[in-house]
Scaffold this motif. Structure first.
Motif, PDB file in Angstrom:
ATOM      1  N   CYS A  79       0.826  -1.208   0.000  1.00 55.02           N
ATOM      2  CA  CYS A  79       0.000   0.000   0.000  1.00 55.02           C
ATOM      3  C   CYS A  79       0.859   1.257   0.000  1.00 55.02           C
ATOM      4  CB  CYS A  79      -0.938  -0.010   1.206  1.00 55.02           C
ATOM      5  SG  CYS A  79      -2.242  -1.259   1.145  1.00 55.02           S
ATOM      6  N   GLN A  80       1.921   1.232   0.776  1.00 47.91           N
ATOM      7  CA  GLN A  80       2.763   2.417   0.849  1.00 47.91           C
ATOM      8  C   GLN A  80       3.468   2.696  -0.475  1.00 47.91           C
ATOM      9  OE1 GLN A  80       6.500   2.266   1.334  1.00 47.91           O
ATOM     10  NE2 GLN A  80       6.688   4.483   1.507  1.00 47.91           N
ATOM     11  N   ARG A  81       4.005   1.650  -1.118  1.00 49.42           N
ATOM     12  CA  ARG A  81       4.674   1.851  -2.405  1.00 49.42           C
ATOM     13  C   ARG A  81       3.683   2.198  -3.502  1.00 49.42           C
ATOM     14  NH1 ARG A  81       9.171   3.538  -1.758  1.00 49.42           N
ATOM     15  NH2 ARG A  81       9.592   3.105  -3.938  1.00 49.42           N
ATOM     16  N   GLY A  82       2.480   1.649  -3.450  1.00 50.11           N
ATOM     17  CA  GLY A  82       1.491   1.972  -4.462  1.00 50.11           C
ATOM     18  C   GLY A  82       0.991   3.401  -4.364  1.00 50.11           C
ATOM     19  N   MET A  83       0.713   3.875  -3.159  1.00 50.12           N
ATOM     20  CA  MET A  83       0.185   5.227  -2.991  1.00 50.12           C
ATOM     21  C   MET A  83       1.244   6.290  -3.238  1.00 50.12           C
ATOM     22  SD  MET A  83      -2.377   4.794   0.290  1.00 50.12           S
ATOM     23  CE  MET A  83      -3.031   6.447   0.059  1.00 50.12           C
ATOM     24  N   GLU A  84       2.530   5.942  -3.190  1.00 48.69           N
ATOM     25  CA  GLU A  84       3.591   6.904  -3.459  1.00 48.69           C
ATOM     26  C   GLU A  84       4.107   6.828  -4.887  1.00 48.69           C
ATOM     27  OE1 GLU A  84       6.697   6.509  -0.635  1.00 48.69           O
ATOM     28  OE2 GLU A  84       5.481   7.192   1.064  1.00 48.69           O
ATOM     29  N   ALA A  85       3.430   6.069  -5.752  1.00 46.65           N
ATOM     30  CA  ALA A  85       3.871   5.922  -7.132  1.00 46.65           C
ATOM     31  C   ALA A  85       3.768   7.256  -7.870  1.00 46.65           C
ATOM     32  CB  ALA A  85       3.043   4.853  -7.848  1.00 46.65           C
ATOM     33  N   LYS A  86       4.798   7.598  -8.644  1.00 43.03           N
ATOM     34  CA  LYS A  86       4.835   8.833  -9.423  1.00 43.03           C
ATOM     35  C   LYS A  86       5.528   8.553 -10.759  1.00 43.03           C
ATOM     36  CE  LYS A  86       5.198  11.797  -5.313  1.00 43.03           C
ATOM     37  NZ  LYS A  86       6.038  12.812  -4.612  1.00 43.03           N
ATOM     38  N   GLY A  87       5.220   9.409 -11.733  1.00 41.76           N
ATOM     39  CA  GLY A  87       5.934   9.312 -12.998  1.00 41.76           C
ATOM     40  C   GLY A  87       5.278   8.439 -14.038  1.00 41.76           C
ATOM     41  N   GLY A  88       3.987   8.266 -13.973  1.00 41.02           N
ATOM     42  CA  GLY A  88       3.304   7.526 -15.017  1.00 41.02           C
ATOM     43  C   GLY A  88       3.415   6.017 -14.858  1.00 41.02           C
ATOM     44  N   PRO A  89       3.217   5.292 -15.963  1.00 42.10           N
ATOM     45  CA  PRO A  89       3.263   3.815 -15.890  1.00 42.10           C
ATOM     46  C   PRO A  89       4.575   3.264 -15.369  1.00 42.10           C
ATOM     47  CG  PRO A  89       2.266   4.526 -17.948  1.00 42.10           C
ATOM     48  CD  PRO A  89       2.808   5.761 -17.295  1.00 42.10           C
ATOM     49  N   ARG A  90       5.678   3.937 -15.691  1.00 38.62           N
ATOM     50  CA  ARG A  90       6.964   3.451 -15.179  1.00 38.62           C
ATOM     51  C   ARG A  90       7.022   3.568 -13.656  1.00 38.62           C
ATOM     52  NH1 ARG A  90      13.080   4.957 -17.254  1.00 38.62           N
ATOM     53  NH2 ARG A  90      14.159   3.687 -15.683  1.00 38.62           N
ATOM     54  N   GLY A  91       6.429   4.612 -13.123  1.00 34.14           N
ATOM     55  CA  GLY A  91       6.391   4.743 -11.667  1.00 34.14           C
ATOM     56  C   GLY A  91       5.591   3.634 -11.017  1.00 34.14           C
ATOM     57  N   VAL A  92       4.489   3.210 -11.666  1.00 35.11           N
ATOM     58  CA  VAL A  92       3.710   2.087 -11.142  1.00 35.11           C
ATOM     59  C   VAL A  92       4.538   0.810 -11.174  1.00 35.11           C
ATOM     60  CG1 VAL A  92       1.632   0.714 -11.445  1.00 35.11           C
ATOM     61  CG2 VAL A  92       1.563   3.173 -11.848  1.00 35.11           C
ATOM     62  N   ALA A  93       5.247   0.596 -12.288  1.00 29.85           N
ATOM     63  CA  ALA A  93       6.089  -0.604 -12.388  1.00 29.85           C
ATOM     64  C   ALA A  93       7.196  -0.599 -11.342  1.00 29.85           C
ATOM     65  CB  ALA A  93       6.692  -0.694 -13.789  1.00 29.85           C
ATOM     66  N   ASP A  94       7.808   0.556 -11.115  1.00 29.85           N
ATOM     67  CA  ASP A  94       8.846   0.648 -10.085  1.00 29.85           C
ATOM     68  C   ASP A  94       8.268   0.394  -8.695  1.00 29.85           C
ATOM     69  OD1 ASP A  94      10.692   1.234 -12.037  1.00 29.85           O
ATOM     70  OD2 ASP A  94      10.544   3.408 -11.759  1.00 29.85           O
ATOM     71  N   GLY A  95       7.059   0.898  -8.452  1.00 29.06           N
ATOM     72  CA  GLY A  95       6.428   0.649  -7.162  1.00 29.06           C
ATOM     73  C   GLY A  95       6.109  -0.816  -6.935  1.00 29.06           C
ATOM     74  N   VAL A  96       5.621  -1.490  -7.972  1.00 25.16           N
ATOM     75  CA  VAL A  96       5.336  -2.929  -7.870  1.00 25.16           C
ATOM     76  C   VAL A  96       6.622  -3.704  -7.627  1.00 25.16           C
ATOM     77  CG1 VAL A  96       4.518  -4.936  -9.139  1.00 25.16           C
ATOM     78  CG2 VAL A  96       3.249  -2.783  -9.261  1.00 25.16           C
ATOM     79  N   ASN A  97       7.675  -3.363  -8.368  1.00 33.82           N
ATOM     80  CA  ASN A  97       8.953  -4.059  -8.193  1.00 33.82           C
ATOM     81  C   ASN A  97       9.501  -3.859  -6.789  1.00 33.82           C
ATOM     82  OD1 ASN A  97      11.309  -5.493  -9.023  1.00 33.82           O
ATOM     83  ND2 ASN A  97      12.354  -3.558  -9.377  1.00 33.82           N
ATOM     84  N   ALA A  98       9.443  -2.610  -6.296  1.00 34.07           N
ATOM     85  CA  ALA A  98       9.933  -2.334  -4.949  1.00 34.07           C
ATOM     86  C   ALA A  98       9.099  -3.042  -3.895  1.00 34.07           C
ATOM     87  CB  ALA A  98       9.935  -0.829  -4.695  1.00 34.07           C
ATOM     88  N   ALA A  99       7.783  -3.107  -4.088  1.00 35.74           N
ATOM     89  CA  ALA A  99       6.919  -3.768  -3.111  1.00 35.74           C
ATOM     90  C   ALA A  99       7.244  -5.254  -3.013  1.00 35.74           C
ATOM     91  CB  ALA A  99       5.453  -3.571  -3.499  1.00 35.74           C
ATOM     92  N   VAL A 100       7.464  -5.902  -4.147  1.00 37.44           N
ATOM     93  CA  VAL A 100       7.765  -7.339  -4.137  1.00 37.44           C
ATOM     94  C   VAL A 100       9.117  -7.600  -3.485  1.00 37.44           C
ATOM     95  CG1 VAL A 100       8.192  -9.349  -5.584  1.00 37.44           C
ATOM     96  CG2 VAL A 100       6.310  -7.798  -6.135  1.00 37.44           C
ATOM     97  N   ILE A 101      10.115  -6.831  -3.864  1.00 37.11           N
ATOM     98  CA  ILE A 101      11.464  -7.061  -3.325  1.00 37.11           C
ATOM     99  C   ILE A 101      11.508  -6.786  -1.821  1.00 37.11           C
ATOM    100  CG2 ILE A 101      13.848  -6.246  -3.393  1.00 37.11           C
ATOM    101  CD1 ILE A 101      13.492  -5.753  -6.369  1.00 37.11           C
ATOM    102  N   LEU A 102      10.939  -5.667  -1.404  1.00 35.19           N
ATOM    103  CA  LEU A 102      10.940  -5.346   0.023  1.00 35.19           C
ATOM    104  C   LEU A 102      10.154  -6.372   0.826  1.00 35.19           C
ATOM    105  CD1 LEU A 102      10.435  -1.473  -0.112  1.00 35.19           C
ATOM    106  CD2 LEU A 102      12.528  -2.696   0.492  1.00 35.19           C
ATOM    107  N   SER A 103       9.069  -6.869   0.267  1.00 34.87           N
ATOM    108  CA  SER A 103       8.270  -7.870   0.973  1.00 34.87           C
ATOM    109  C   SER A 103       9.056  -9.166   1.160  1.00 34.87           C
ATOM    110  CB  SER A 103       6.976  -8.138   0.207  1.00 34.87           C
ATOM    111  OG  SER A 103       6.184  -6.981   0.112  1.00 34.87           O
ATOM    112  N   VAL A 104       9.706  -9.624   0.113  1.00 36.52           N
ATOM    113  CA  VAL A 104      10.453 -10.886   0.199  1.00 36.52           C
ATOM    114  C   VAL A 104      11.618 -10.757   1.180  1.00 36.52           C
ATOM    115  CG1 VAL A 104      11.895 -12.492  -1.099  1.00 36.52           C
ATOM    116  CG2 VAL A 104       9.765 -11.643  -2.095  1.00 36.52           C
ATOM    117  N   VAL A 105      12.363  -9.658   1.083  1.00 30.35           N
ATOM    118  CA  VAL A 105      13.498  -9.461   2.000  1.00 30.35           C
ATOM    119  C   VAL A 105      13.006  -9.319   3.442  1.00 30.35           C
ATOM    120  CG1 VAL A 105      15.401  -7.927   2.598  1.00 30.35           C
ATOM    121  CG2 VAL A 105      14.933  -8.454   0.205  1.00 30.35           C
TER     122      VAL A 105
END
Length: 286
Positions: free
Chosen positions: A238-264
């Protein structure tokens, strides 16, 4: 003195070395990670407080919560079943080979079942929710953020945390133990089939040793782990999704960060929880 001579007499600035650049990048990354972790904790505490208040005042978004829970069940149930089979098989095969060399084939049921309950099922649940669940939540909220829906909600006086985050937290806390139970059942059954068909263990000895060593505290700790992992995953997503910026690439970066941070985070948190539980229940869980 010509202009060229005056320029040549100026002291040359030393370029930063590779070690200095690496140290600067590492320090900035560490500070940014701590800031992100702090924002996630602050957002989780705020969402938990608001959610508890909504339940007491009978303003909780039950319909949205059920909708999100059903969505999480659809995206995680089948992958959870597919992940449970190799977990149970791997544990039974690896433990069975070691136990067979020691001449204690009857202990395969206890070792394999406890391995699935205590470590395999919660870790599989956390990784599954951190992959499929976190990606879906971060993508949904990130798309809303870049379409300025969240800003519009704030302008209209609607709290986006109350409307969007809290139902997803409640849905994740409900779905996480259900997925954990599903993985436990399928993992133990798959390990049982491998032990009977490939390792030559009798069905009675398998279930007898499993029942003798497994206790209720093992299951409760496994369920508690899955709930904690689910809470961590949904807060980060939720935190990475609500802070997404910069268009579709920002959404993709937020999804990638959410998955990596969750696994770690799940890997680190599982190690800490295992150590704490082993301290308090050394005879049952060690």
């Amino acid at each position: 003195m010509t202009v060229t001579e005056r320029v040549s007499e100026r002291p040359k600035q030393a370029r930063p070395g590779a070690f200095q650049v690496l140290r600067t990048n590492f320090s900035s990354t560490a500070v940014s990670s701590l800031e992100t972790f702090g924002r996630a904790l602050r957002s989780g505490a705020h969402a938990t407080r608001v959610g508890a208040t909504d339940i007491v005042r009978l303003r909780f978004q039950w319909h949205e919560m059920l909708k999100q829970a059903w969505f999480l069940v659809k995206v995680t149930s089948i992958p959870g079943m597919l992940m449970a089979v190799p977990f149970g098989v791997i544990v039974s095969v690896q433990v069975g080979n070691i136990v067979s060399q020691l001449g204690a084939d009857t202990l395969i049921g206890a070792a394999g079942g406890l391995g699935v309950i205590k470590q395999g099922a919660p870790m599989a649940t956390g990784l599954l929710l951190g992959g499929a669940g976190a990606a879906a939540i971060a993508a949904d909220l990130g798309a809303r953020a870049i379409r300025e829906e969240i800003d519009a909600m704030r302008v209209m006086g609607v709290d986006p945390v109350q409307r969007l985050v809290i139902p997803r937290i409640a849905a994740m806390l409900i779905v996480a133990p259900l997925i954990n139970i599903l993985i436990i059942v399928i993992g133990i059954l798959s390990g049982y089939i491998v032990a009977i068909a490939a390792l030559g263990v009798t069905p009675g000895s398998y279930w007898q040793t499993f029942g003798a060593f497994a206790t209720g505290i093992d299951v409760w700790v496994s369920l508690a782990k899955s709930v904690i992992f689910g809470y961590l995953v949904v807060i980060i997503a939720c935190q990475r999704g609500m802070e997404a910026k910069g268009g579709p690439r920002g959404v993709a970066d937020g999804v990638n960060a959410a998955v990596i941070l969750s696994v770690v985070g799940i890997a680190v948190l599982n190690t800490a929880i295992t150590q704490v539980v082993t301290m308090f229940f050394p005879l049952r869980l060690a």
